[in-house]
Write a protein that holds these residues in place. Structure first.
Motif, mmCIF file in Angstrom:
data_model
loop_
_atom_site.group_PDB
_atom_site.id
_atom_site.type_symbol
_atom_site.label_atom_id
_atom_site.label_comp_id
_atom_site.label_asym_id
_atom_site.label_seq_id
_atom_site.Cartn_x
_atom_site.Cartn_y
_atom_site.Cartn_z
ATOM 1 N N TYR A 153 15.967 25.182 36.581
ATOM 2 C CA TYR A 153 17.053 25.179 37.567
ATOM 3 C C TYR A 153 16.946 23.939 38.448
ATOM 4 C CZ TYR A 153 17.031 30.152 36.316
ATOM 5 O OH TYR A 153 17.041 31.339 35.628
ATOM 6 N N PRO A 154 18.066 23.480 39.014
ATOM 7 C CA PRO A 154 17.996 22.310 39.892
ATOM 8 C C PRO A 154 17.326 22.590 41.232
ATOM 9 C CG PRO A 154 20.244 23.154 39.789
ATOM 10 C CD PRO A 154 19.459 23.896 38.743
ATOM 11 N N ASN A 155 17.296 23.858 41.656
ATOM 12 C CA ASN A 155 16.679 24.219 42.934
ATOM 13 C C ASN A 155 16.440 25.724 42.966
ATOM 14 O OD1 ASN A 155 19.278 25.421 43.736
ATOM 15 N ND2 ASN A 155 19.943 23.294 44.074
ATOM 16 N N PHE A 156 15.714 26.183 43.989
ATOM 17 C CA PHE A 156 15.397 27.606 44.073
ATOM 18 C C PHE A 156 16.648 28.448 44.319
ATOM 19 C CE2 PHE A 156 15.076 26.436 48.584
ATOM 20 C CZ PHE A 156 15.701 27.495 49.209
ATOM 21 N N GLU A 157 17.673 27.860 44.968
ATOM 22 C CA GLU A 157 18.906 28.608 45.219
ATOM 23 C C GLU A 157 19.590 28.997 43.912
ATOM 24 O OE1 GLU A 157 18.551 25.826 48.871
ATOM 25 O OE2 GLU A 157 18.222 25.674 46.717
ATOM 26 N N LYS A 158 19.678 28.050 42.977
ATOM 27 C CA LYS A 158 20.308 28.348 41.690
ATOM 28 C C LYS A 158 19.507 29.395 40.925
ATOM 29 C CE LYS A 158 23.852 25.556 41.901
ATOM 30 N NZ LYS A 158 25.234 26.093 41.997
ATOM 31 N N ARG A 159 18.189 29.313 41.020
ATOM 32 C CA ARG A 159 17.353 30.332 40.370
ATOM 33 C C ARG A 159 17.624 31.705 40.970
ATOM 34 N NH1 ARG A 159 11.108 29.074 40.560
ATOM 35 N NH2 ARG A 159 11.513 29.206 42.798
ATOM 36 N N TRP A 175 7.301 42.514 38.898
ATOM 37 C CA TRP A 175 7.278 41.162 39.461
ATOM 38 C C TRP A 175 7.769 40.128 38.446
ATOM 39 C CZ3 TRP A 175 2.177 38.001 39.824
ATOM 40 C CH2 TRP A 175 2.401 36.806 40.532
ATOM 41 N N ILE A 176 8.842 39.436 38.792
ATOM 42 C CA ILE A 176 9.317 38.315 37.986
ATOM 43 C C ILE A 176 8.777 37.039 38.603
ATOM 44 C CG2 ILE A 176 11.344 37.059 37.152
ATOM 45 C CD1 ILE A 176 12.888 39.688 37.253
ATOM 46 N N ALA A 177 7.970 36.304 37.817
ATOM 47 C CA ALA A 177 7.284 35.116 38.330
ATOM 48 C C ALA A 177 7.308 34.018 37.274
ATOM 49 C CB ALA A 177 5.840 35.455 38.711
ATOM 50 N N GLY A 178 7.079 32.795 37.748
ATOM 51 C CA GLY A 178 6.982 31.670 36.830
ATOM 52 C C GLY A 178 7.982 30.585 37.149
ATOM 53 N N GLY A 179 7.838 29.490 36.447
ATOM 54 C CA GLY A 179 8.647 28.302 36.682
ATOM 55 C C GLY A 179 7.759 27.102 36.452
ATOM 56 N N MET A 180 7.882 26.104 37.298
ATOM 57 C CA MET A 180 7.033 24.922 37.237
ATOM 58 C C MET A 180 5.852 25.159 38.173
ATOM 59 S SD MET A 180 6.696 21.971 35.763
ATOM 60 C CE MET A 180 8.354 21.557 35.183
ATOM 61 N N GLY A 181 4.752 25.651 37.600
ATOM 62 C CA GLY A 181 3.598 26.032 38.401
ATOM 63 C C GLY A 181 2.975 24.866 39.143
ATOM 64 N N LYS A 182 2.330 25.182 40.279
ATOM 65 C CA LYS A 182 1.654 24.164 41.080
ATOM 66 C C LYS A 182 0.162 24.196 40.797
ATOM 67 C CE LYS A 182 5.315 24.277 44.520
ATOM 68 N NZ LYS A 182 5.697 24.381 45.928
#
Length: 465
Positions: free
Chosen positions: A447-453, A369-376
């Protein structure tokens, strides 16, 4: 384009000059209105002026003279967490505030429809998760059945950018809570509610406001047919509000995981099989287990919603089954992108919150599982019950270390970047594993959005395998 009706020779202010704002300006102009545009960004204003529009500084009181209404883009707060100053000024002056969705429903029907054998229909899909897939799937099923159809809204084109519908055409719209919350006209023929989980709570001042924004599509819209996911309390409440009793088949209840009994019309999926029941009798069944474009229980719920929508439009079960099997899925939503030596690679970059990530984690038996980013808020603590299938987690982005503290005994590695996460997962994956990007976080740290990620994940996977 759908020319906007009702504002000929009137000044209409447009706030926000992204995709929907500029499409709205063009549609207003086509309908004979005089659009006055404004955006807080100088770059956006310049782009609009390059296209021949007039920008008017709506922060100045003198600019409001003679303006009939204000049309605002969905992303601009009109109430919470703080009203945008331009919207606040319009409300102080008593000038109606609307959005492109309201203009769409106000302007769609024309005198041309009187000559049609079958008037066009509008299907609207809302909910927290799965609405993009459900919208695209309805559109796909109609296309495969040879029905004229267009797709727009929060997916694809802006609603006012579509072509005027032809005889018998079906318009399929994905609508976010931002779009349903403000629209002054909401009149879908069929409305779909997929599910509800916490999201955008700051924009709606909590869960109650968020649900109320979604529910407006039904309670204000008055659809001829309401298709409602009842796996959460809110969905059961909404179905109860819309129906005149359990036998009222104007409400089609859908579920993934539970058998629904005692209602006039239901569609549910259990153990990988979709079933349709009407008036206490099963009328159709479809095996969803080997449909590659719809993996997992969450996609089975999407399939139930789409099935119910097109059944309400007259498609036969066999037509629908053929369409389900040819559906390739959407990019960044449980998208199978590669398979090598028994290892599958799945891009679910759209899983930006805990609920959508939980659904992805339940779709496969062995996950890297690859996870992470700007968490909520709350991080991934709520995912503990769903970590049993995770062989190892590879954590990226701003919240990598915070997520690591919430994983308990689940093996994990802090990779920080997508490059390292994919490299490590590919190196360690074994036959039968699924390397899954389901971030459970926003993308805006890297990333600017989830699509770019998602695109970055796809590119790196294909570069390695």
């Amino acid at each position: 384009m759908i020319p906007v009706q009702g504002y000929q020779n009137q000044k209409v202010a447009v706030l926000g000059l992204g995709r929907s704002g500029l499409a709205t300006a063009r549609a207003l102009q086509a309908g004979g209105a005089i659009p006055l545009l404004w955006d807080d960004s100088p770059e956006s204003r310049q782009k609009a002026e390059d296209q021949g529009f007039t920008c008017t500084d709506l922060t100045r009181n003198a600019a409001w003279e003679g303006i009939a209404t204000l049309i605002t883009s969905p992303g601009i707060p009109h109430l919470y967490p703080k009203t945008h100053p331009v919207i606040a000024r319009a409300m102080e002056l008593g000038i109606p505030v609307d959005n492109d969705i309201g203009l769409f429903f106000q302007s769609l029907a024309t005198a041309q429809w009187d000559r049609y054998e079958q008037p066009p229909r509008v299907v609207c899909v809302t909910g927290s998760n799965g609405k993009s897939t459900t919208t695209a799937l309805i559109h796909h099923l109609l296309q495969e059945a040879g029905r004229p159809t267009q797709m727009a809204g929060n997916i694809g084109r802006g609603v006012l950018d579509i072509d005027p519908p032809e005889d018998g055409e079906v318009i399929v719209l994905e609508l976010s809570s931002y779009q349903t919350d403000l629209a002054r006209a909401l009149t879908p023929d069929i409305a779909v509610f997929t599910n509800l989980s916490p999201d955008h709570l700051d924009r709606h001042n909590g869960m109650g406001g968020y649900f109320a924004a979604k529910a407006r599509l039904f309670t204000q819209g008055g659809p001829d047919r309401a298709i409602i996911g009842v796996d959460e309390h809110e969905g059961r409440y909404l179905a109860n509000q819309m129906g005149q009793g359990p036998g009222d088949d104007r409400v089609i209840r859908i579920s993934s995981g539970q058998k629904l009994e005692g209602f006039g019309w239901v569609v549910f999926a259990r153990k990988g099989f979709l079933a349709e029941w009407r008036k206490g009798k099963q009328v159709a069944s479809i095996d969803l287990r080997d449909i590659a474009g719809l993996p997992g229980a969450h996609n089975h719920q999407n399939a139930c919603a789409a099935y119910a929508a097109v059944r309400a439009l007259g498609l036969a079960p066999r037509q629908i089954e053929d369409g389900l099997r040819s559906f390739a899925g959407l990019p960044h939503r449980s998208q199978l992108i590669a398979e090598r030596k028994g290892v599958k690679f799945v891009n679910d970059s759209k899983a930006t919150n805990v609920d959508s990530a939980a659904k992805a984690l339940q779709a496969f038996p062995r996950i890297r599982w690859i996870a992470g980013g700007m968490g909520k808020d709350g991080g991934i603590a709520a995912l503990q019950p769903f970590l049993g299938s995770v062989v190892k987690a590879y954590l990226i982005g701003h919240s990598a270390r915070d997520f690591a503290l919430q994983l308990g005994q689940t093996p994990h590695e802090i990779c920080e970047t997508m490059d390292r996460a994919v490299t490590r997962a590919v190196a360690e994956a074994e036959p039968g594993d699924v390397v899954l990007l389901a971030p459970a976080a926003a993308s805006f740290d890297q990333y600017p959005n989830f699509e770019k990620r998602g695109d970055d994940f796809v590119e790196r996977v294909r570069g390695l395998v």
